[in-house]
Design an enzyme around this catalytic site. Structure first.
Site, PDB file in Angstrom:
ATOM      1  N   ASP A  23      50.110  50.811  40.885  1.00  0.00           N
ATOM      2  CA  ASP A  23      49.524  52.135  41.111  1.00  0.00           C
ATOM      3  C   ASP A  23      48.032  52.088  41.404  1.00  0.00           C
ATOM      4  O   ASP A  23      47.456  53.097  41.817  1.00  0.00           O
ATOM      5  CB  ASP A  23      49.751  53.029  39.892  1.00  0.00           C
ATOM      6  N   LYS A  81      43.016  41.181  37.242  1.00  0.00           N
ATOM      7  CA  LYS A  81      43.119  41.824  38.540  1.00  0.00           C
ATOM      8  C   LYS A  81      41.744  42.329  38.961  1.00  0.00           C
ATOM      9  O   LYS A  81      40.973  42.764  38.113  1.00  0.00           O
ATOM     10  CB  LYS A  81      44.102  42.998  38.478  1.00  0.00           C
ATOM     11  N   ASP A 139      53.625  46.571  37.174  1.00  0.00           N
ATOM     12  CA  ASP A 139      52.398  46.841  36.441  1.00  0.00           C
ATOM     13  C   ASP A 139      52.804  47.786  35.305  1.00  0.00           C
ATOM     14  O   ASP A 139      53.909  48.335  35.303  1.00  0.00           O
ATOM     15  CB  ASP A 139      51.378  47.502  37.377  1.00  0.00           C
ATOM     16  N   MET A 140      51.916  47.989  34.339  1.00  0.00           N
ATOM     17  CA  MET A 140      52.277  48.846  33.209  1.00  0.00           C
ATOM     18  C   MET A 140      51.587  50.206  33.255  1.00  0.00           C
ATOM     19  O   MET A 140      52.229  51.239  33.437  1.00  0.00           O
ATOM     20  CB  MET A 140      51.960  48.146  31.884  1.00  0.00           C
ATOM     21  N   ASP A 141      50.263  50.213  33.098  1.00  0.00           N
ATOM     22  CA  ASP A 141      49.526  51.470  33.024  1.00  0.00           C
ATOM     23  C   ASP A 141      49.568  52.198  34.363  1.00  0.00           C
ATOM     24  O   ASP A 141      49.174  51.652  35.388  1.00  0.00           O
ATOM     25  CB  ASP A 141      48.075  51.208  32.623  1.00  0.00           C
TER      26      ASP A 141
END
Length: 237
Positions: A177, A152, A18-20
């Site tokens: 996260d 998501k 995931d990124m953020d």
């Protein structure tokens, strides 16, 4: 911390981030941008309310509050664009990788694993983040839920990313996260390493993660998952 008593099988061939909140501590930037934009439109947003939409696409965030404040008649696309513009500016000015990110990416690359990115953020923000952090070249490919019918917690973005990597979902490790990301990755049938956002870390649903760490800085080569990725460790009962 490992959630189960056995390491995952079959062997992991790809790792999808995931990124953020995983690569960059952008959640505060999102929350500040959302607060500024929504407040100007009359939505009484609070930090606690922002937690409800973590991991969602920005258009889903606007739609979420539109449904709860129908009297404000929020216009989804312009509102989402305004939030995105503010986040992108802050990332370019303040963005840096979270602890352990670069070292983790380098180790995965050294192992010859495929490295993907599956994010709820729009495409233009993905390039901004990966370029600003100087980590673009580590990724085999990246995919945004912006190109999916559903974001998501629907698993579509993970399933598409795995397909493009040419790897079955069961042979992918996802790193997430947010609880929405947890649901997406597990619904896709992937092994999950959770690095929970501090605000949700006490949520009992994190028990569904196969592994859990407070930070990627603790994802050292001594961790059982690294040993599994290298294929050299015996499974401990």
């Amino acid at each position: 911390m490992q959630a189960g008593n056995a390491l995952p099988r079959p062997a992991i061939e790809a790792v999808i981030f995931d990124m953020d909140g995983v690569l960059i501590d952008s959640e505060p930037l999102w929350q500040q941008s959302e607060y500024e934009v929504f407040s100007a439109l009359g939505v009484p947003l609070t930090p606690a309310m922002c937690q409800q939409t973590m991991g969602l696409r920005v258009d889903q965030v606007v739609s979420y509050w539109q449904q709860r404040f129908p009297q404000l008649a929020l216009d989804v696309q312009p509102t989402a664009a305004a939030i995105l513009d503010r986040v992108a500016l802050q990332i370019r000015e303040q963005g840096k990788p979270l602890p352990g990110v670069v070292a983790t990416l380098q180790r995965l690359q050294d192992l010859g694993l495929k490295i993907g990115l599956a994010t709820s953020s729009p495409r233009r923000l993905v390039t901004t983040v990966l370029t600003t952090l100087g980590i673009l070249d580590y990724f085999t490919l990246w995919h945004s839920a912006e190109g999916e019918p559903f974001g998501k917690p629907h698993p579509a973005v993970y399933l598409t990313t795995a397909a493009r990597l040419g790897t079955p979902p069961s042979q992918c490790l996802a790193i997430e996260d947010s609880l929405n990301g947890l649901l997406a990755a597990k619904s896709a049938g992937m092994t999950l390493l959770a690095v929970p956002d501090p605000h949700s870390a006490a949520d009992p649903r994190w028990v569904w993660a196969d592994y859990r760490l407070p930070s990627l800085a603790e994802f050292t080569t001594a961790h059982p998952l690294w040993q599994h990725l290298r294929g050299i460790a015996a499974v401990q009962p």
